[in-house]
Structures are given as C-alpha cells and as structure tokens.
Design an enzyme around this catalytic site. Sequence first.
Site, PDB file in Angstrom:
ATOM      1  N   TYR A 151      49.030  -7.426  39.569  1.00 39.02           N
ATOM      2  CA  TYR A 151      47.752  -6.989  40.166  1.00 39.02           C
ATOM      3  C   TYR A 151      46.633  -7.746  39.435  1.00 39.02           C
ATOM      4  O   TYR A 151      45.715  -8.299  39.972  1.00 39.02           O
ATOM      5  CB  TYR A 151      47.684  -5.622  39.997  1.00 39.02           C
ATOM      6  CG  TYR A 151      46.211  -4.916  40.325  1.00 39.02           C
ATOM      7  CD1 TYR A 151      45.981  -4.587  41.468  1.00 39.02           C
ATOM      8  CD2 TYR A 151      45.498  -4.698  39.239  1.00 39.02           C
ATOM      9  CE1 TYR A 151      44.696  -3.973  41.939  1.00 39.02           C
ATOM     10  CE2 TYR A 151      44.121  -4.071  39.735  1.00 39.02           C
ATOM     11  CZ  TYR A 151      43.782  -3.666  40.886  1.00 39.02           C
ATOM     12  OH  TYR A 151      42.540  -3.190  41.307  1.00 39.02           O
ATOM     13  N   LYS A 155      43.875 -10.354  40.841  1.00 41.25           N
ATOM     14  CA  LYS A 155      42.467 -10.418  40.830  1.00 41.25           C
ATOM     15  C   LYS A 155      42.047 -11.377  39.948  1.00 41.25           C
ATOM     16  O   LYS A 155      40.943 -12.181  40.401  1.00 41.25           O
ATOM     17  CB  LYS A 155      42.037  -9.062  40.090  1.00 41.25           C
ATOM     18  CG  LYS A 155      42.222  -7.777  40.791  1.00 41.25           C
ATOM     19  CD  LYS A 155      41.485  -7.333  41.824  1.00 41.25           C
ATOM     20  CE  LYS A 155      41.556  -6.071  42.543  1.00 41.25           C
ATOM     21  NZ  LYS A 155      40.962  -6.129  43.864  1.00 41.25           N
TER      22      LYS A 155
END
Lengths: 327, 327
Positions: A151, A155
């Site tokens: 994750y 990002k």
Amino acid sequence: MHVLISGAAGMIGRKFTAAIASTGTLGGETVTELTLADTMEPEQPDGFSGEVTSLALDISDPQAAARLLSGRPDVIIHLAAIVSGEAEQDFDKGYRINLDGTRYLFEAVRHQSASANYCPRLVFASSVAVFGAPVPDEIDDEFLTAPLTSYGTQKAICELLLQDYTRRGFFDGLAIRLPTICIRPGRPNAAASGFFSSILREPLVGKPAILPVPDTVRHWHASPRAAVGFLVRAATMDTGPVGPRRVLNMPGVSATVAEQIEALRTVAGDAAVALIRREPSPEIMRIVSTWPRGFAADRAIALGFRAESSFEEIIRIHIEDEMGGEL
Amino acid sequence: MHVLISGAAGMIGRKFTAAIASTGTLGGETVTELTLADTMEPEQPDGFSGEVTSLALDISDPQAAARLLSGRPDVIIHLAAIVSGEAEQDFDKGYRINLDGTRYLFEAVRHQSASANYCPRLVFASSVAVFGAPVPDEIDDEFLTAPLTSYGTQKAICELLLQDYTRRGFFDGLAIRLPTICIRPGRPNAAASGFFSSILREPLVGKPAILPVPDTVRHWHASPRAAVGFLVRAATMDTGPVGPRRVLNMPGVSATVAEQIEALRTVAGDAAVALIRREPSPEIMRIVSTWPRGFAADRAIALGFRAESSFEEIIRIHIEDEMGGEL
C-alpha cells in the site's frame, strides 16, 4: 465549479462531499456540479442544489477514467483506493486499483489536457505509510520514502507520477500525506490502526474496547474534520508557492497511547478509561512499530494546512461531529 | 551460474559482459550460461566458453520478459532503458520502456517464483537522476527522491517496485544509483551530461571539446570500470546486511569542472587543456543546475562498494581501458 470525487462513498469522501453540499461552495467558489464515484453508487448529498452525477465504477477498468472526466471537472479529488490490509493480502488487486487505477485517471487527464485548454487541480490522498522504519522521532520534509507495505509503495509511486504529470503541465497536482485519521466514526474495523480510534470511540458511548499495544506507542493523528480541511485547502490554494515538490506531509498531533487515554480521561472521566482492556497482540505491535511517530510538517504549515493542537481537541471534535455534541 | 543481462549492447552492458567473459566467473563463481538481450542482438563476447543466448527484443513488449526468463537465470542485471533526454522528449516511450518494461520483467520473475523454488538476484541500474534540486552539497542515504525529469521519475518508481517485490520474496533485489559515468568512451553524444566526458576524452586524443558550463559546476562521477565493479558487487554480495532498503547511492568522486580540468592538466599537460573551448549554454546550465553535486554514500561504502578516490584516477583508468595505456 465542477468537482469530481473518486472514492466518494468512503468516510472521508462522504464528509468532503457533505462539506461542499452544506455551503454550495469550495474555498469560497460556488460549486455548480458534483461528480461522485465509487465502487457502489455514492448517495446524493443532502442540501446541494447543483447538478450531481453519481457513478458506480471500478477505477481499475481502463474505460472508467473517461466516464469520470466526461464533464471536464475543474477539481479532481482522488480518494479511491483499497486499504493497506487488503493491498497486503491481495498483491494483484492492490497494484491494479491503487497504482493502475490512479495511472489510468492521470492518463485520461493528460489526454484531455492535450486536446484542449484543460489543466484541472488534482488532489491525491496519500499516506504516511510511504515511510517505513527506521524513522526519526520527527520526520522532516526531506526524509526518504521507504515503505514497508505494498500500500505504501503504491502511494509513493502515485506521488512520483503526480509530480511528473504536474511538472509536464498535464494537471496541477498536489499529494497530501494524511496522518492516521482519528477518531474514525463507525464500527471497529480490521485495520491494524483501528485500535487508535476504537479505544476512544467505544468508551465514549459506554462500550468496551481492546488495546493491543503498549501505552508507550507513539503515532501521528488528525481528525476527520482536519482531513476534510486538508482536502479543501489542497483543492483551492494557490499552488505557485509550492514549487515542483508537490507532496506534503500533513500536520497532525503526535501522541502516545498513554496521552490518548489521558485525553479521554479529561473529557469523559475514569469510567470511560476503565472500559479499555489491554490485550497485547504481537502481530499488531510488529506492524505498528514500523510506522511514523511524528512529523515536522513545516512546509504544509507554511502553506496554510492546519490540524488539531491537542488530542483532547481531537476527542471533542468527535463528540461535536459524531455524537451531536453530547457525551 | 546463469546470468541474464538486459541492455547488454549498451556501454555498461558490454563492459560487464566482457568482465564475465574474460574470467568465466562472477564474484568467484563459474558462469556457465549468459543470456544477453537488447533492442539489437548483442554481440557474442570474446573468450567465453559457456553457452550464450543473444536476444533482440523490446522489453516494453509484454511477451518479452517470458523469453528473457525461459532459462531461469540465477542473476538478472537489468540495464535496459532509454536515456534521460529521450524519456523527456517522448513521454509515452519513456514510461513504456523504463517503467512498464521493468514492471513486466518483475512480474515475470514473480510468476516464476510462485510456480517453483525460484528467487533470483535482480540488480537494477538506477541513477542519481532520482534526486532534484534543491539538494544539499552532500546527499545522504535518507534524502528524499524528488526527480525533475521523467527519466528520474521512472527510475524512482522502479526502485520502489524492486523493494516491494524483494520484501515479498519474489526476487532478491538491489537497486544501485549510478553516478554520472565518466569518461564515457566513444563519440560525443547529445546527452546534457555529455560534456563531462568529452572535455577529457577529446583532448586526450588531441581533439577539441566544448565546455558549455562554468568551471564552478560540481558533479558526481565514477568510471565505467567502477560501474562494472558496482554491478559485480551487487550481483554477488550477501544481501542479508542490506535490510529492506534495497536502494543504494553508489560512491563516486565529487569534482568541479575546474578540478576535472586540473586533473587533465596533470595527466596530459597544458596542450590538452588548451583544446577545451568555452561556449556557455544557458539551456545545459539550467539542466545541470538541478543535478546532485555530491553524496555521503555511507551505506554503499560500508557494504563494500568502491569507486575512484580522485579525478586523476578516473582519467588514468580511461587511458588504461580505452587507449591501450598510452597517451
């Protein structure tokens, strides 16, 4: 002004939409049109007199971005993502939605910008998950991104893309790295960070909560209200002073779990604190130990971003915004 | 040991291949098989007695990675890329080759690693172009990546992917950020950094060269021989001590143009220096002013990576390796 919100059915998306709907403006400018998108069709916001288009779509579908952009929004708020736990569990899905989906959106804006006089503001909700241990007590604005989750990796990649697309003039982008949002309203969820909210939210309504880490754990927090304020600021500020580094660590409150609990005691008394049950989880502790503990968010503060100044304020905002102002 | 080299026909690729061919080993281990790939079929290396497969392919073709991996190489050296100038000029091509091509390769390794006991060493040639102004005089190992070119953006993204794929156990990756390689052999090219090499390489053979920037410009250099050494080290070292941060700033020599010229004077005399003609280019100066000037490459040095200790040494290596040892 036409505003597009991806991930509009999520917690932040709903609050941001409601903030626009309640005043009919964004940063002082009248909003005439809203495009709301999510995997399930977002609800029509109460009290908004402009035009609303609600779309159910999958941003990892290469055709979805064209639908999002068909109304040529002036401001794009890109919140859509799967959360950290799911991105870690399902490698392909995480990259497909959090990376490819974002890239499809960016590419669609680029192709529109090439064919006509179009350069929208694009705000991307990034996360402090782009950082990974070891980190200093206060991370400054020049610290490296070394994520320890897929994750956080996704990002960080989108941040890099956003800066390159902005430098090229395809859109006017800003990526804001959100603190852990606390107190999250709603039911306890499975996120590793969930306890930061539940140890306050549940006792505030007389329910028990589990604390899986030691009181000494320090982390970086901002309220949902502050998060909406960050988005409003990013959507409407003059980006001239920002320069080419379009990624900003958002301000917040650095607090230990002990300080969270003391703030709860101040606001709601010993009875509330007594509802917190310590149940250590080595697995959650392992994850949390890799997270940032605090930031010197100098650039964001200089650019007018504001968070709470104490944990007590974070709790009082929850009582105002989620509990009708009453304990 | 089976070694795959993508971009094997480039300057570094050929030198790295030749280094393996000349000894038949890599880091002391016998190399029995080489797979060499580039857009044009790489030449067979002289003096190598093992098996050689030369492939002409386009790494941005989604099918190419499967061909690269069909022999299940133990070590993958991923050099293939288009250079910074071309990536800036052709946005789509830069992302297609430098990002998508790398991702296809990583994905192909992942899928092989899932189906069998396979976890190759993967070395990715990154670049100091991941950094962009403003930068300190010495960039340390925790400084943020804020590229000001699409090329630097693509390299920074691949670094993030490499670390996530390594953390997941799909391969054992290392990304090494190469300094500007100096003295590049061959003819002057159109790269903005080309003058760093040409102001030395051309006068060393009695030819004139143009200097487009002031003598005060400082930059970060290593020889082609050092670059090959970095790759050998990265390909064969124990990665245990590296930890999850798999990106390393390579050591080098920080030198001003004036120091480069004085080193040339020491090695080749005033007559060579007199061949440098100053022709300021505001455009090249603008680009160069955004580049790193120096590094404190502590992690890489602690992990055994070695570069030259002076610019004079860089020039003497060029004379040894490219000019038969004779001025």
